[in-house]
Design a protein around this motif. Structure first.
Motif, PDB file in Angstrom:
ATOM      1  N   PRO A 518      23.355  42.289  44.198  1.00 53.43           N
ATOM      2  CA  PRO A 518      22.544  43.500  44.056  1.00 53.43           C
ATOM      3  C   PRO A 518      21.855  43.895  45.360  1.00 53.43           C
ATOM      4  CG  PRO A 518      22.187  42.034  42.209  1.00 53.43           C
ATOM      5  CD  PRO A 518      23.018  41.270  43.191  1.00 53.43           C
ATOM      6  N   ALA A 519      21.890  45.194  45.644  1.00 56.27           N
ATOM      7  CA  ALA A 519      21.261  45.731  46.846  1.00 56.27           C
ATOM      8  C   ALA A 519      20.125  46.663  46.443  1.00 56.27           C
ATOM      9  CB  ALA A 519      22.279  46.484  47.696  1.00 56.27           C
ATOM     10  N   PHE A 520      18.975  46.478  47.072  1.00 58.46           N
ATOM     11  CA  PHE A 520      17.791  47.277  46.763  1.00 58.46           C
ATOM     12  C   PHE A 520      17.349  48.037  48.016  1.00 58.46           C
ATOM     13  CE2 PHE A 520      17.686  43.512  44.034  1.00 58.46           C
ATOM     14  CZ  PHE A 520      17.614  44.099  42.780  1.00 58.46           C
ATOM     15  N   ALA A 521      16.775  49.206  47.801  1.00 54.50           N
ATOM     16  CA  ALA A 521      16.272  50.015  48.902  1.00 54.50           C
ATOM     17  C   ALA A 521      14.752  50.083  48.853  1.00 54.50           C
ATOM     18  CB  ALA A 521      16.859  51.421  48.838  1.00 54.50           C
ATOM     19  N   LEU A 522      14.140  50.065  50.025  1.00 57.18           N
ATOM     20  CA  LEU A 522      12.715  50.299  50.200  1.00 57.18           C
ATOM     21  C   LEU A 522      12.573  51.542  51.070  1.00 57.18           C
ATOM     22  CD1 LEU A 522      11.568  46.674  51.168  1.00 57.18           C
ATOM     23  CD2 LEU A 522      11.544  47.690  48.893  1.00 57.18           C
ATOM     24  N   ILE A 553      13.842  39.242  56.558  1.00 55.08           N
ATOM     25  CA  ILE A 553      14.589  38.771  57.728  1.00 55.08           C
ATOM     26  C   ILE A 553      15.866  39.588  57.850  1.00 55.08           C
ATOM     27  CG2 ILE A 553      15.880  36.974  56.490  1.00 55.08           C
ATOM     28  CD1 ILE A 553      15.469  35.230  59.067  1.00 55.08           C
ATOM     29  N   ALA A 554      16.281  39.852  59.084  1.00 55.25           N
ATOM     30  CA  ALA A 554      17.547  40.536  59.363  1.00 55.25           C
ATOM     31  C   ALA A 554      18.333  39.649  60.315  1.00 55.25           C
ATOM     32  CB  ALA A 554      17.285  41.904  59.991  1.00 55.25           C
ATOM     33  N   TRP A 555      19.584  39.397  59.975  1.00 50.26           N
ATOM     34  CA  TRP A 555      20.386  38.433  60.723  1.00 50.26           C
ATOM     35  C   TRP A 555      21.140  39.091  61.882  1.00 50.26           C
ATOM     36  CZ3 TRP A 555      18.781  33.929  59.198  1.00 50.26           C
ATOM     37  CH2 TRP A 555      18.454  33.704  57.854  1.00 50.26           C
ATOM     38  N   ARG A 556      21.158  38.402  63.030  1.00 51.29           N
ATOM     39  CA  ARG A 556      22.020  38.748  64.171  1.00 51.29           C
ATOM     40  C   ARG A 556      21.963  40.236  64.540  1.00 51.29           C
ATOM     41  NH1 ARG A 556      24.869  35.236  61.004  1.00 51.29           N
ATOM     42  NH2 ARG A 556      25.930  36.952  59.968  1.00 51.29           N
ATOM     43  N   CYS A 557      20.783  40.782  64.675  1.00 52.06           N
ATOM     44  CA  CYS A 557      20.689  42.226  64.926  1.00 52.06           C
ATOM     45  C   CYS A 557      19.679  42.608  65.996  1.00 52.06           C
ATOM     46  CB  CYS A 557      20.370  42.967  63.627  1.00 52.06           C
ATOM     47  SG  CYS A 557      18.674  42.739  63.071  1.00 52.06           S
ATOM     48  N   ALA A 558      19.085  41.640  66.666  1.00 49.61           N
ATOM     49  CA  ALA A 558      18.005  41.952  67.598  1.00 49.61           C
ATOM     50  C   ALA A 558      18.454  42.891  68.712  1.00 49.61           C
ATOM     51  CB  ALA A 558      17.439  40.662  68.199  1.00 49.61           C
ATOM     52  N   VAL A 576      17.564  48.723  53.370  1.00 54.83           N
ATOM     53  CA  VAL A 576      18.363  48.216  52.252  1.00 54.83           C
ATOM     54  C   VAL A 576      18.588  46.730  52.465  1.00 54.83           C
ATOM     55  CG1 VAL A 576      20.597  48.294  51.080  1.00 54.83           C
ATOM     56  CG2 VAL A 576      19.504  50.414  51.819  1.00 54.83           C
ATOM     57  N   GLY A 577      18.486  45.985  51.380  1.00 61.85           N
ATOM     58  CA  GLY A 577      18.721  44.548  51.499  1.00 61.85           C
ATOM     59  C   GLY A 577      18.837  43.876  50.155  1.00 61.85           C
ATOM     60  N   ARG A 578      18.794  42.557  50.201  1.00 62.41           N
ATOM     61  CA  ARG A 578      18.983  41.743  49.000  1.00 62.41           C
ATOM     62  C   ARG A 578      17.822  40.765  48.856  1.00 62.41           C
ATOM     63  NH1 ARG A 578      23.487  43.438  51.163  1.00 62.41           N
ATOM     64  NH2 ARG A 578      25.181  44.103  49.799  1.00 62.41           N
ATOM     65  N   LEU A 579      17.437  40.516  47.625  1.00 66.34           N
ATOM     66  CA  LEU A 579      16.383  39.548  47.369  1.00 66.34           C
ATOM     67  C   LEU A 579      16.960  38.138  47.349  1.00 66.34           C
ATOM     68  CD1 LEU A 579      14.280  41.286  44.568  1.00 66.34           C
ATOM     69  CD2 LEU A 579      13.693  41.040  46.997  1.00 66.34           C
ATOM     70  N   ILE A 594      17.452  41.799  54.988  1.00 65.76           N
ATOM     71  CA  ILE A 594      17.766  43.175  55.373  1.00 65.76           C
ATOM     72  C   ILE A 594      19.241  43.324  55.728  1.00 65.76           C
ATOM     73  CG2 ILE A 594      17.285  44.999  57.042  1.00 65.76           C
ATOM     74  CD1 ILE A 594      14.457  43.743  57.321  1.00 65.76           C
ATOM     75  N   GLU A 595      19.879  44.299  55.105  1.00 63.61           N
ATOM     76  CA  GLU A 595      21.279  44.607  55.355  1.00 63.61           C
ATOM     77  C   GLU A 595      21.428  45.795  56.302  1.00 63.61           C
ATOM     78  OE1 GLU A 595      25.612  44.893  54.561  1.00 63.61           O
ATOM     79  OE2 GLU A 595      24.147  43.283  54.278  1.00 63.61           O
TER      80      GLU A 595
END
Length: 603
Positions: A518-522, A553-558, A576-579, A594-595
């Motif tokens: 599931p993907a949720f938006a803020l 957290i957002a992976w590999r995106c700095a 948009v991301g996942r819990l 964070i996606e």
């Protein structure tokens, strides 16, 4: 920049037709009548019922989806082409006391498939020797040399698992030296099957099983049911108990998750129930590997298989000894399991370093050419001495980064031979294109799935291969751009990002292809206290207009636009991301993974 007109035709969620990663956002579509039916029949709230309907679950199949059972979903083994012939051939050899060997691929699915057979044979009172080809010296799948080795070792029958369906030449050689072979596979194959006693593959042309989403371990699990049925018919259980194959569901689940198969129907039941079996950690190898990774035993999730166990099992085939994974999953000796697990964990650390170096070199090389931002359909990048055991992982990383298929090739500077692996985008069948390149003579060998492929080639033909693949996949590029929209289940605010919401959606697990997490938006959030971490990750708190916050957290995106937006600390972002569960120090909370990020000022 690539044409994004196809993406703009979608109904934009939160008005995002192009995020900072270049994707459109849309709400996952769901039929309102099916949503109401799920609410009434299953007692679900509207948000969860909508997510269920959006995953294509019909009104009358909701219960089977939420609580899948083998009884309801197990296919008739005879529906698989050659399955009965395979069971008969194996039991004929077993009763004749012939020397049977299993030949397995070196990845997790191959190791799990081999372990399933080894354990069934052990329950029948027989040892089943393992043969796993070395990735560097033998390459993928069966070869004439490997069959010669097995024949010299006294093998009468070889069962190939997770490989062999496209090895027509190698199996023709096996037939010529009077070595019998049964093939159990799931990969794409030619219209003409290889010469063997049986070729069981749900993706074989003409197979009507309807189980094409199974990993090889799932096909082997069905084979075990067929073997039990045939052995029962022959009266072989008059003096010994029938093996209870349900105790090995954890191995079937491991193969399904790590091979990234579609988790629907029977494959979903196999995986969900397999994770429950895994949760007891009775398999000595899995238990030892979990301990070596420093993880605590407890309820198994897809994350255990995909991110803790799988990479370590794969490390043996990538940069170590190819049979380590299969031996680990097959052993009942705790001491041997511990030793193998420690070796695999150490190899995984080495693999990470090799992968990091190749990724950095590949990124520099591609960005120097501009292939990541032009209208090309596929990126092909190569380098001397790039380890063939990590090129597939690197291809996946670069595909995530640039949203187009990527093929990464390691060249032997002495022989000039390149060994590569590719990862694709939805809507672009890379495996078919690689197969076509082989058929056209551009490659020495090649094939795979729609989303992943492998190849061997003459390094002097890199430009030719790139041109061939770009020409072949150009027509699929527009469709892929449209499919690259990020689909969202619900809009929530940070205050609603709770453990209760996470656990309610866990009823849809296990997640994977065809059943996305599931993907949720803020909306309208600010990244506060952002920190750039080792590995290019970004950690922060996402704070809404009312002051409510969720750890994120957002992976590999700095170094990417999304990461830069988070690190700037600006407000008014849509995310948009996942819990994910956050159980650190017993807090029983959640973290927002964070996606994607959109800056409304740039939409």
């Amino acid at each position: 920049m690539a044409d994004d007109s196809a993406a703009k035709t979608l109904t934009a969620f939160l008005g995002v037709s192009r995020s900072l990663s270049g994707r459109a956002w849309r709400q996952r579509p769901a039929d309102a009548a099916v949503v109401r039916a799920h609410m009434q029949a299953l007692g679900l709230d509207e948000v969860l019922a909508r997510a269920l309907a959006a995953r294509g679950v019909p009104a009358d199949q909701g219960a089977d989806f939420l609580t899948p059972t083998l009884r309801a979903l197990f296919p008739d083994p005879s529906s698989f082409m050659d399955m009965d012939a395979a069971a008969e051939a194996i039991l004929d050899a077993l009763q004749a006391k012939a020397r049977i060997h299993v030949f397995a691929d070196y990845d997790v699915d191959g190791a799990a498939s081999a372990a399933l057979l080894v354990r069934w044979f052990r329950a029948m009172g027989h040892d089943l020797p393992l043969y796993v080809p070395d990735r560097l010296t033998e390459g993928y799948g069966p070869s004439a040399k490997a069959f010669d080795t097995l024949k010299a070792a006294g093998a009468d029958l070889v069962i190939t698992v997770d490989c062999g369906a496209a090895a027509n030449e190698a199996l023709a050689h096996a037939a010529a030296i009077a070595l019998n072979v049964v093939v159990i596979d799931h990969h794409m194959m030619r219209s003409e099957p290889p010469k063997a006693l049986a070729v069981v593959n749900p993706n074989r042309p003409g197979c009507n099983s309807g189980q094409g989403n199974l990993a090889a371990a799932g096909v082997v699990f069905v084979l075990l049911a067929a073997l039990n049925r045939e052995a029962r018919r022959r009266g072989l259980f008059a003096e010994r108990p029938e093996p209870d194959i349900r105790q090995w569901l954890d191995l079937a689940a491991l193969g399904a998750i790590c091979d990234v198969t579609g988790l629907t129907g029977f494959n979903r039941a196999l995986t969900g129930l397999g994770l429950k079996v895994m949760s007891d950690w009775r398999n000595p190898g899995l238990r030892a590997l979990l301990a070596a990774a420093g993880a605590e035993p407890g309820p198994a999730k897809s994350n255990h298989a995909g991110f803790i166990l799988g990479p370590r099992i794969n490390a043996g085939g990538r940069i170590g000894r190819s049979d380590l994974g299969a031996r680990l999953l097959s052993t009942d000796d705790p001491a041997e399991a511990q030793a193998l697990a420690m070796e695999l964990d150490a190899l995984n650390l080495s693999r990470r370093e090799v992968e990091r170096a190749v990724t950095e070199a590949a990124v520099r090389r591609v960005e120097a050419t501009g292939a990541h931002v032009d209208d090309s359909a596929v990126i092909v990048v190569a380098g001397d001495d790039w380890h063939p055991g990590v090129v597939g992982i690197v291809a996946g990383r670069l595909r995530e980064r640039w949203r187009k298929p990527v093929v990464v090739i390691g060249l032997d500077p002495v022989t000039g031979v390149g060994k590569g692996s590719g990862r694709s985008q939805p809507g672009m069948n890379l495996g078919r294109a690689i197969q076509a390149a082989w058929e056209a003579g551009v490659l020495i060998a090649g094939g795979g799935h729609a989303m992943a492929a492998g190849l061997t080639m003459d390094g002097s033909r890199l430009t030719e291969l790139s041109a061939f693949l770009n020409d072949r996949l150009a027509g699929e590029r527009i469709q892929a751009i449209a499919l690259d929209a990020l689909e969202i289940d619900a809009l929530i605010d940070p205050a609603a990002a709770t453990r209760a919401l996470f656990e309610s959606f866990e009823r849809l697990a296990p997640f994977g292809p065809a059943n996305p997490e599931p993907a949720f938006a803020l909306s309208g959030v600010q990244a506060r206290e952002p920190v750039a971490m080792n590995g290019g990750h970004v950690r922060c708190r996402l704070v809404g207009p009312d002051g409510a916050a969720v750890r994120a957290i957002a992976w590999r995106c700095a170094d990417l636009p999304a990461g830069q937006a988070l690190l700037s600390g600006q407000g008014g972002l849509s995310v948009v991301g996942r819990l994910k569960a956050d159980d650190w120090n017993g807090r029983k909370g959640v973290q927002f993974e964070i996606e994607d990020v959109s800056d409304p000022r740039m939409v």
